[in-house]
Design a protein around this motif. Structure first.
Motif, PDB file in Angstrom:
ATOM      1  N   UNK A   1      31.086  39.224  49.081  1.00  0.00           N
ATOM      2  CA  UNK A   1      29.754  39.616  48.650  1.00  0.00           C
ATOM      3  C   UNK A   1      29.770  40.114  47.224  1.00  0.00           C
ATOM      4  N   UNK A   2      28.631  40.578  46.767  1.00  0.00           N
ATOM      5  CA  UNK A   2      28.531  41.118  45.411  1.00  0.00           C
ATOM      6  C   UNK A   2      29.407  42.364  45.266  1.00  0.00           C
ATOM      7  N   UNK A   3      29.500  43.152  46.325  1.00  0.00           N
ATOM      8  CA  UNK A   3      30.338  44.351  46.283  1.00  0.00           C
ATOM      9  C   UNK A   3      31.785  43.988  45.967  1.00  0.00           C
ATOM     10  N   UNK A   4      32.253  42.872  46.548  1.00  0.00           N
ATOM     11  CA  UNK A   4      33.624  42.439  46.282  1.00  0.00           C
ATOM     12  C   UNK A   4      33.782  41.927  44.847  1.00  0.00           C
ATOM     13  N   UNK A   5      32.742  41.281  44.326  1.00  0.00           N
ATOM     14  CA  UNK A   5      32.793  40.833  42.932  1.00  0.00           C
ATOM     15  C   UNK A   5      32.965  42.028  41.999  1.00  0.00           C
ATOM     16  N   UNK A   6      32.204  43.073  42.254  1.00  0.00           N
ATOM     17  CA  UNK A   6      32.296  44.281  41.423  1.00  0.00           C
ATOM     18  C   UNK A   6      33.666  44.929  41.565  1.00  0.00           C
ATOM     19  N   UNK A   7      34.148  45.049  42.802  1.00  0.00           N
ATOM     20  CA  UNK A   7      35.465  45.652  43.025  1.00  0.00           C
ATOM     21  C   UNK A   7      36.564  44.865  42.321  1.00  0.00           C
ATOM     22  N   UNK A   8      36.477  43.540  42.402  1.00  0.00           N
ATOM     23  CA  UNK A   8      37.510  42.694  41.789  1.00  0.00           C
ATOM     24  C   UNK A   8      37.514  42.856  40.275  1.00  0.00           C
ATOM     25  N   UNK A   9      36.339  42.873  39.675  1.00  0.00           N
ATOM     26  CA  UNK A   9      36.261  43.056  38.220  1.00  0.00           C
ATOM     27  C   UNK A   9      36.885  44.393  37.813  1.00  0.00           C
ATOM     28  N   UNK A  10      36.627  45.430  38.581  1.00  0.00           N
ATOM     29  CA  UNK A  10      37.220  46.747  38.274  1.00  0.00           C
ATOM     30  C   UNK A  10      38.739  46.713  38.412  1.00  0.00           C
ATOM     31  N   UNK A  11      39.240  46.006  39.439  1.00  0.00           N
ATOM     32  CA  UNK A  11      40.688  45.884  39.619  1.00  0.00           C
ATOM     33  C   UNK A  11      41.321  45.150  38.438  1.00  0.00           C
ATOM     34  N   UNK A  12      40.676  44.071  37.992  1.00  0.00           N
ATOM     35  CA  UNK A  12      41.214  43.317  36.864  1.00  0.00           C
ATOM     36  C   UNK A  12      41.241  44.154  35.595  1.00  0.00           C
ATOM     37  N   UNK A  13      40.206  44.962  35.394  1.00  0.00           N
ATOM     38  CA  UNK A  13      40.189  45.850  34.232  1.00  0.00           C
ATOM     39  C   UNK A  13      41.301  46.892  34.320  1.00  0.00           C
ATOM     40  N   UNK A  14      41.531  47.409  35.540  1.00  0.00           N
ATOM     41  CA  UNK A  14      42.594  48.401  35.723  1.00  0.00           C
ATOM     42  C   UNK A  14      43.966  47.814  35.409  1.00  0.00           C
ATOM     43  N   UNK A  15      44.098  46.499  35.569  1.00  0.00           N
ATOM     44  CA  UNK A  15      45.354  45.805  35.258  1.00  0.00           C
ATOM     45  C   UNK A  15      45.391  45.278  33.815  1.00  0.00           C
ATOM     46  N   UNK A  16      44.349  45.610  33.049  1.00  0.00           N
ATOM     47  CA  UNK A  16      44.252  45.191  31.650  1.00  0.00           C
ATOM     48  C   UNK A  16      44.221  43.668  31.495  1.00  0.00           C
ATOM     49  N   UNK A  17      43.604  42.989  32.449  1.00  0.00           N
ATOM     50  CA  UNK A  17      43.488  41.535  32.382  1.00  0.00           C
ATOM     51  C   UNK A  17      42.325  41.146  31.472  1.00  0.00           C
ATOM     52  N   UNK A  18      42.509  40.095  30.719  1.00  0.00           N
ATOM     53  CA  UNK A  18      41.434  39.589  29.848  1.00  0.00           C
ATOM     54  C   UNK A  18      40.951  38.220  30.309  1.00  0.00           C
ATOM     55  N   UNK A  19      41.717  37.576  31.200  1.00  0.00           N
ATOM     56  CA  UNK A  19      41.296  36.299  31.770  1.00  0.00           C
ATOM     57  C   UNK A  19      41.997  36.100  33.107  1.00  0.00           C
ATOM     58  N   UNK A  20      41.482  35.170  33.884  1.00  0.00           N
ATOM     59  CA  UNK A  20      42.075  34.886  35.183  1.00  0.00           C
ATOM     60  C   UNK A  20      43.221  33.891  35.054  1.00  0.00           C
ATOM     61  N   UNK A  21      44.152  33.990  35.990  1.00  0.00           N
ATOM     62  CA  UNK A  21      45.231  33.021  36.127  1.00  0.00           C
ATOM     63  C   UNK A  21      45.543  32.914  37.611  1.00  0.00           C
ATOM     64  N   UNK A  22      46.152  31.808  38.050  1.00  0.00           N
ATOM     65  CA  UNK A  22      46.489  31.682  39.471  1.00  0.00           C
ATOM     66  C   UNK A  22      47.327  32.851  39.984  1.00  0.00           C
ATOM     67  N   UNK A  23      48.244  33.355  39.158  1.00  0.00           N
ATOM     68  CA  UNK A  23      49.094  34.454  39.601  1.00  0.00           C
ATOM     69  C   UNK A  23      48.290  35.747  39.756  1.00  0.00           C
ATOM     70  N   UNK A  24      47.420  36.023  38.795  1.00  0.00           N
ATOM     71  CA  UNK A  24      46.581  37.222  38.879  1.00  0.00           C
ATOM     72  C   UNK A  24      45.672  37.150  40.100  1.00  0.00           C
TER      73      UNK A  24
END
Length: 302
Positions: free
Chosen positions: A242-265
């Protein structure tokens, strides 16, 4: 804040609280406020049904009272309970005092002093700032007898306590009911409400939601996240994110200092968007890479 005077005002009011509201949902919300009718929202988990009640309460400056439904919920748990330990202490104290008036003691034991107010009774009591927002969350988790009990509460905005009598709300609360549709809610209850199905948002709206809720995420990362989640929802999953998961995922990626997606991430953070092992297992290996490639292809300008 006073009640909004138009549908556009509803969208602006909710938008100021970080809730991006489509025209259809804004319309039924406006009508619910204008007509004093309960609002019944159905949809998949995580699409924002509960959040609209929170945003509405914050925007109007009203208290939010939440009744979280569950299997076996009954009227006593939803309306009020008597404080039996305190009543027993009062009885024991009266026993050691000579000349206790037993009739007066009985009246005292079943007075407001020993009453524990639960969400429905609390929502029908006078509140500072005006009638509260009453959120009856996940109604589909309850059973038919509790729905039947709600008919009186939502029709006349009153509840009956045997020891006290009928208590009527001085002003009707703003009522929002939600359901994840794990079962059908009875038509008699639905007829007392205005109805709206809250669907997954399209790409543009989900982008707007992400900008509002995770403004620190870059535009490029947000677009990749939303495109991947949108593509993921087309797969045959046990539980689509859901949208809640989209928001959570974006926050997780920011916490990992990600700037783009990759299969490993994606593989490392799937637990933020998928909640069932079978779904996670499906996206291991080359599946995540395939979906990411397809998502990027759909983002690319024609």
């Amino acid at each position: 804040m006073t009640a909004p005077g138009s549908i556009d005002d509803v969208q602006a009011m909710l938008g100021a609280q970080g809730y991006v509201c489509g025209r259809a949902l804004a319309t039924v919300t406006f009508l619910s406020l204008r007509l004093g009718r309960p609002l019944f929202l159905e949809g998949e988990a995580g699409v924002g049904k509960t959040e609209i009640a929170k945003a509405l309460a914050a925007a109007l400056g009203r208290r939010l009272i939440r009744l979280q439904c569950y299997e076996g919920l009954d009227a006593a748990s939803a309306v009020c309970e008597w404080n039996f330990p305190a009543q027993m202490v009062a009885i024991r104290t009266a026993e050691v005092v000579e000349g206790t008036d037993r009739e007066a003691l009985t009246d005292e034991l079943f007075s407001e002093r020993f009453l524990i107010r639960r969400p429905l009774l609390e929502a029908m009591s006078p509140q500072d700032g005006g009638p509260p927002v009453l959120l009856i969350d996940e109604l589909d988790r309850t059973d038919a007898p509790f729905e039947a009990f709600l008919l009186e509460a939502l029709s006349d905005f009153q509840v009956t306590i045997p020891e006290i009598g009928t208590i009527r709300a001085p002003a009707p609360p703003i009522v929002i009911l939600t359901s994840n549709r794990t079962r059908e809610v009875h038509d008699a209850l639905k007829r007392r409400c205005l109805y709206h199905w809250v669907d997954y948002p399209d790409f543009d709206r989900e982008m707007a939601i992400l900008r509002a809720r995770v403004p620190e995420a870059s535009e490029a990362l947000s677009r990749e996240v939303v495109a991947f989640v949108q593509r993921l929802r087309t797969e045959d999953l046990f539980k689509k994110p859901g949208v809640a998961e989209t928001i959570d995922w974006a926050k997780c990626l920011l916490a990992l200092d990600m700037v783009e997606l990759s299969p490993q991430v994606i593989a490392d953070t799937l637990g933020a968007i998928l909640k069932y092992q079978d779904d996670i297992a499906r996206l291991q290996g080359s599946e995540a890479a395939r979906l990411l490639e397809e998502a990027r292809a759909e983002m690319a300008p024609a």
